[in-house]
Design a protein around this motif. Structure first.
Motif, PDB file in Angstrom:
ATOM      1  N   ALA A  19       0.841  -1.190   0.000  1.00 37.81           N
ATOM      2  CA  ALA A  19       0.000   0.000   0.000  1.00 37.81           C
ATOM      3  C   ALA A  19       0.869   1.229   0.000  1.00 37.81           C
ATOM      4  O   ALA A  19       0.860   2.023   0.913  1.00 37.81           O
ATOM      5  CB  ALA A  19      -0.894   0.003   1.208  1.00 37.81           C
ATOM      6  N   PRO A  31      -2.157   1.410  -4.197  1.00 41.25           N
ATOM      7  CA  PRO A  31      -3.234   1.201  -3.253  1.00 41.25           C
ATOM      8  C   PRO A  31      -4.557   1.548  -3.896  1.00 41.25           C
ATOM      9  O   PRO A  31      -4.605   2.509  -4.651  1.00 41.25           O
ATOM     10  CB  PRO A  31      -2.934   2.161  -2.104  1.00 41.25           C
ATOM     11  N   PRO A  32      -5.588   0.814  -3.625  1.00 39.51           N
ATOM     12  CA  PRO A  32      -5.708  -0.208  -2.576  1.00 39.51           C
ATOM     13  C   PRO A  32      -5.406  -1.615  -3.043  1.00 39.51           C
ATOM     14  O   PRO A  32      -5.777  -2.586  -2.375  1.00 39.51           O
ATOM     15  CB  PRO A  32      -7.193  -0.093  -2.221  1.00 39.51           C
ATOM     16  N   PHE A  51      -4.342   3.088   7.146  1.00 40.37           N
ATOM     17  CA  PHE A  51      -4.943   1.899   6.556  1.00 40.37           C
ATOM     18  C   PHE A  51      -5.324   0.840   7.580  1.00 40.37           C
ATOM     19  O   PHE A  51      -4.820   0.810   8.705  1.00 40.37           O
ATOM     20  CB  PHE A  51      -3.980   1.280   5.542  1.00 40.37           C
TER      21      PHE A  51
END
Length: 251
Positions: A19, A31-32, A51
């Motif tokens: 990420a 990301p994601p 996150f």
């Protein structure tokens, strides 16, 4: 995103570890998704992700939350640090919480063809054993990936492969790879899908295969919401799941 990642779940370890991409444009890669992209953070700018990532099979759950810090320190160079907290729950054996393994990385984009819409980068990362044996291997690991991307108007195709040096008794080095396709639906929203595979990281272990869907939506100002998830399969079709969500901040 079977990432064997930092919390020793093949799925989560990479979901959080990978990420560290860019979302300045709605069709941005990284990301994601588990699959990363070659685009570094813009020079002199920050991209920060708060996150949460998780994976599970049956009654077992492994997850982690934390912060990914990405800074455009030089032209075509991104400096990255990932600071996680890990949580595991095993049916009948309780829950454990503690620090995960810190990751430090440098992404260097060595190809950027404006006309052809093609980019390529290396993104070596060192994984420090700050989680000890509770949430890691207790040894320093090194991930050596190569990522590439091709843009087609509103579409982006990106992927690559990497090799992880994973020392320690009972551990083994392994390859991992992934491919993702995203489409920009508007200036604020993009959707995509991916497929990835990762080899066994331990003697007697098995490879993991995963599929996922994800999306990025700009909330306004410097903020964005990133989500993804999908099924995973291991030895003899053992099925699990993985998920990822983050609040992104770019400035």
């Amino acid at each position: 995103m079977a990432p064997r990642r930092r919390i020793r779940s093949r799925v989560v370890r990479r979901a959080a570890a990978l990420a560290t991409g860019a979302w300045a444009a709605a069709a941005a890669a990284g990301p994601p998704y588990v699959t990363d992209d070659p685009e570094p953070t813009d020079l002199g700018h920050w991209e920060i992700y708060v996150f949460g990532a998780g994976s599970g099979q049956h009654r077992d759950l492994e997850s982690e939350g934390g912060i990914d810090l990405n800074y455009g320190g030089f032209k075509d160079v991104q400096l990255t640090a990932t600071l996680p907290v890990a949580l595991t729950h095993q049916g009948g054996r309780g829950t454990r919480v503690g620090p995960g393994d810190v990751e430090l990385g440098v992404k260097y984009r060595f190809i950027k063809a404006e006309r052809g819409g093609f980019e390529a980068a290396i993104f070596p990362r060192v994984i420090l054993p700050t989680g000890g044996h509770r949430f890691g291997t207790g040894r320093v690991r090194l991930l050596l990936p190569l990522w590439a991307q091709k843009d087609f108007d509103r579409w982006s195709l990106f992927g690559g492969a990497g090799y992880t040096i994973n020392p320690g008794a009972g551990n083994r080095d392994f390859w991992q790879s992934g491919l993702a396709l995203t489409r920009s639906l508007s200036e604020r929203t993009s959707l995509g899908g991916e497929a990835w595979i990762e080899g066994a990281d331990a003697v007697g272990g098995h490879r993991t295969i995963g599929l996922g869907l994800g999306g990025i939506h700009k909330l306004g100002g410097p903020f964005a919401l990133l989500v993804s998830g999908g099924p995973t399969w291991e030895h003899r079709g053992a099925r699990g799941w993985r998920g990822y969500a983050a609040l992104g901040l770019s400035f």
